[in-house]
Design an enzyme around this catalytic site. Structure first.
Site, PDB file in Angstrom:
ATOM      1  CB  CYS A  87      -1.025  -0.013   1.132  1.00  0.00           C
ATOM      2  SG  CYS A  87      -0.602  -0.987   2.549  1.00  0.00           S
TER       3      CYS A  87
ATOM      4  NE  ARG B 203       2.873  -9.288   5.045  1.00  0.00           N
ATOM      5  CZ  ARG B 203       1.563  -9.228   4.896  1.00  0.00           C
ATOM      6  NH1 ARG B 203       0.801 -10.115   5.517  1.00  0.00           N
ATOM      7  NH2 ARG B 203       1.016  -8.310   4.141  1.00  0.00           N
TER       8      ARG B 203
ATOM      9  CD  GLN C 102      -0.562  -8.697   0.415  1.00  0.00           C
ATOM     10  OE1 GLN C 102      -0.004  -7.629   0.190  1.00  0.00           O
ATOM     11  NE2 GLN C 102      -1.285  -8.898   1.496  1.00  0.00           N
TER      12      GLN C 102
ATOM     13  CG  ASP D  44      -2.431  -5.175  -2.042  1.00  0.00           C
ATOM     14  OD1 ASP D  44      -3.596  -4.981  -1.673  1.00  0.00           O
ATOM     15  OD2 ASP D  44      -1.441  -4.931  -1.347  1.00  0.00           O
TER      16      ASP D  44
ATOM     17  CG  HIS E 118      -4.346   0.094  -2.229  1.00  0.00           C
ATOM     18  ND1 HIS E 118      -3.293  -0.688  -2.641  1.00  0.00           N
ATOM     19  CD2 HIS E 118      -4.489  -0.106  -0.899  1.00  0.00           C
ATOM     20  CE1 HIS E 118      -2.807  -1.341  -1.589  1.00  0.00           C
ATOM     21  NE2 HIS E 118      -3.506  -0.996  -0.526  1.00  0.00           N
TER      22      HIS E 118
END
Length: 675
Positions: free
Chosen positions: A372, A401, A419, A421, A423
């Site tokens: 993000c 991670r 991911q 992902d 937004h």
């Protein structure tokens, strides 16, 4: 996705493998889950992609009563004809949950105490810690020497004796001082630590007869005789650090399962065996899909050619549908200056999940744990007007991670993953429409892969949160309205939202009826403020946009693992890494097979030639590798320029010309149906 809390550690459970925040399994050891509402995609939408799934279920020897997709009456009839009486009887067993059956929860909690009592009778030096009920049974942790399978049998035998004695469960209330005195008298150091953590007064103790007791708030059955010992089984033993702290003692955790009756236990064990057969780690190796190489390090996935092919298909479908829905695709770096993660808050709230920083030319850099902040930087590259909104960006972004080696689990819990992902930056009055758009896109994507039944949860404002009451109320109302407009039932989890905004979590149901949380939609009031992102409104004033985080698949690695287990590695034709295998009867037909193979590949069909063995073995090998189509070639086929086709799901399909075979195969792939 921007998430500022520690993911729970676990091994996926057999029935409700709840996956949290789109990346990892949550603990199957959680004691309390709110009941979730169940949502099914309307039949008219699911028809084309899922009408043949009953045949896949039948092929995979699946006899559960819950299916991840709807089937039409014809498919159901086909399955019903081939079911054995044993399978039909197993379908009639409906397994209760802790939430649906208070009696079952009491049985499981009591079984944990009975097991602890049995352990201390068989091993008097064992020290007890905690023993809760869990999703499919119970566990208890002990400070003692490592246990063997033979030890578990001895413990179970003693449990049966205790159950058979029908000893009462007696609740007693004592003062804190009295509890401390009794604990010290029996030399149980862990109970003292547990007592210190109990804030309520008075202290409650449960006794089994007058022979054993433990600190406990209940609930329990009235007596051990209320437990059906034939419905209880000790399953395994594992190491577990006290309080989950690696600096504290390693304990022996004994897992058990308990049910109301023997029929439920048998049904559970049947599901357990089916889950074992579908284990993506074993199938990943057997089908040569992926591996995790010790030389490279734990939790780092190597996609083999076949697995990479499936990933390519998933990525292509994902990109295509996102561009159709107005998203712009991004590619962003895998590292960034550490200062970026200070601004985002990750270094303050998420440091334990992040790898150590690296020094480059006197500056500190960090492997990214989230995508993000990068997407925000892309947004900030220029000044935006209110006319630009909504702005949608999406990326298949790989993140890293840190996870303890003991928590790693195949594709389900890794250290590096990609991911899906995205937004969305929008105005306040656009939230509802954007959320509805995400729900539509989610439905469309998941349906492609055979998932049409969901559990949906809407989490609202927690006690500690950023953002004013008005924007929280507006965002939460928008999420509710979008779900209502979609027609999906859902459960509200009061106070379960993230501190930075409300969210929707969606769990998909696989072919075994297990629930996997893949999709999440989160409204964020925090990062726009931290990064000070703005736009110019109609009055030429600077305002702050709303930011929505969302993922549909969660991570490609974990979603691939779910797909493998959902289909038991038996992928449908359109998704299969090898769609057709040409099998020459003798090497004399090999040249012809190679020629046909070139034509198939030129037509976009993933095909290969396999030779060097007798035909029956070639067919068996193709079956083991779960190849959807086999094209057998003998002298007659060479002479007539044809192939004899065998389908894994349709049996012998006869002899076809090359053009007919290509045409029918392409049609089945394009329409995602059987050949």
């Amino acid at each position: 996705m921007f998430v500022l809390h520690r993911m729970a550690l676990s091994t996926p459970s057999l029935f409700t493998s709840t996956l949290r925040l789109s990346n990892y399994p949550t603990s199957s050891l959680s004691l309390h889950f709110p009941l979730k509402s169940f949502t099914s995609i309307p039949r008219r939408l699911a028809d084309r992609e899922t009408r043949v799934f009953a045949l896949y279920r039948n092929r995979n020897e699946l006899s559960t009563s819950s299916s991840a997709v709807a089937t039409d009456s014809t498919d159901t009839a086909v399955v019903a004809e081939e079911k054995t009486s044993e399978e039909v009887s197993k379908e009639k067993v409906v397994l209760p949950t802790n939430e649906s059956s208070g009696r079952l929860l009491r049985i499981r909690h009591t079984c944990a105490h009975v097991m602890a009592m049995a352990v201390q009778k068989v091993f008097p030096d064992a020290k007890v810690t905690i023993g809760p009920w869990i999703e499919n049974g119970f566990y208890y942790d002990f400070d003692m020497e490592p246990l063997t399978d033979k030890d578990l049998k001895r413990i179970k035998k003693e449990m049966d004796r205790i159950i058979g004695r029908n000893l009462p469960l007696i609740r007693e209330e004592v003062t804190r001082g009295e509890a401390q005195k009794r604990i010290m008298a029996v030399s149980e150091p862990y109970k003292l630590e547990i007592l210190e953590s109990i804030k309520e007064e008075p202290i409650t103790i449960y006794h089994i007869g007058d022979e054993w007791w433990d600190l406990c708030a209940g609930p329990h059955v009235e007596s051990t005789g209320n437990i059906n010992r034939k419905a209880v089984e000790l399953e395994s033993v594992a190491g577990a650090y006290w309080r989950g702290d690696t600096n504290k003692p390693m304990l022996q955790r004994i897992y058990g399962t308990a049910w109301e009756n023997e029929e439920q236990l048998k049904a559970y064990l049947h599901f357990k065996e089916e889950a074992k057969r579908r284990d993506h780690r074993r199938l990943g190796q057997d089908l040569d899909l992926f591996s995790i190489q010790d030389e490279a390090g734990g939790g780092l996935v190597f996609w083999h050619p076949k697995g990479a092919t499936v990933r390519h298909i998933i990525e292509d479908a994902w990109k295509k549908i996102h561009m159709e829905h107005g998203y712009d695709l991004l590619y962003t770096p895998h590292v960034a200056r550490a200062d970026l993660w200070k601004i985002s808050g990750h270094l303050d709230f998420y440091r334990e999940n992040m790898y150590d920083q690296m020094k480059i030319e006197e500056e500190l850099y960090q492997l990214r744990p989230m995508n993000c902040p990068y997407h925000i930087l892309v947004y900030k590259r220029k000044l935006h007007s209110y006319r630009d909104f909504p702005i949608r960006v999406a990326e298949l972004g790989t993140v890293y991670r840190y996870e303890l080696s003991g928590s790693l689990h195949g594709l389900f819990r890794v250290r590096g993953f990609t991911q899906d992902d995205a937004h969305i930056f929008c105005l306040d009055d656009q939230i509802k429409d954007e959320i509805r758009g995400v729900l539509d896109l989610t439905e469309k994507i998941l349906l492609q892969f055979g998932f049409s039944n969901y559990e949906v949860n809407l989490s609202t404002r927690p006690e500690k949160a950023v953002g004013g009451d008005d924007i929280w109320e507006k965002a939460t109302s928008a999420l509710k309205e979008a779900l209502d407009d979609k027609g999906w039932s859902y459960q509200i989890d009061e106070g379960g939202g993230a501190f930075y905004g409300p969210k929707i979590d969606l769990k998909i149901e696989d072919a075994l009826g297990r629930k996997w949380q893949c999709s999440t939609i989160q409204v964020d009031f925090n990062l726009p403020q931290r990064f000070d992102i703005t736009y110019v409104d109609s009055n030429s004033e600077k305002k702050r946009p709303i930011m929505i985080h969302r993922a549909v698949l969660g991570s490609l690695e974990r979603f691939f693992g779910v797909l493998i287990e959902h289909y038991a590695g038996d992928f449908p034709l359109w998704l299969s890494p090898i769609q057709a295998r040409l099998l020459p009867v003798t090497d004399t037909q090999l040249e012809y097979c190679n020629e046909v193979n070139r034509k198939l590949k030129a037509s976009g069909i993933r095909a290969e030639v396999c030779s060097g063995e007798r035909l029956p073995k070639l067919v068996r090998n193709a079956e083991k590798q779960k190849i959807p189509l086999m094209a057998v070639v003998g002298p007659k086929e060479v002479e007539t320029q044809s192939v004899t086709v065998r389908s894994r799901f349709g049996g012998e399909l006869g002899t076809l010309t090359i053009d007919d075979f290509i045409s029918r195969t392409k049609h089945a792939i394009e329409n995602r149906t059987l050949f």
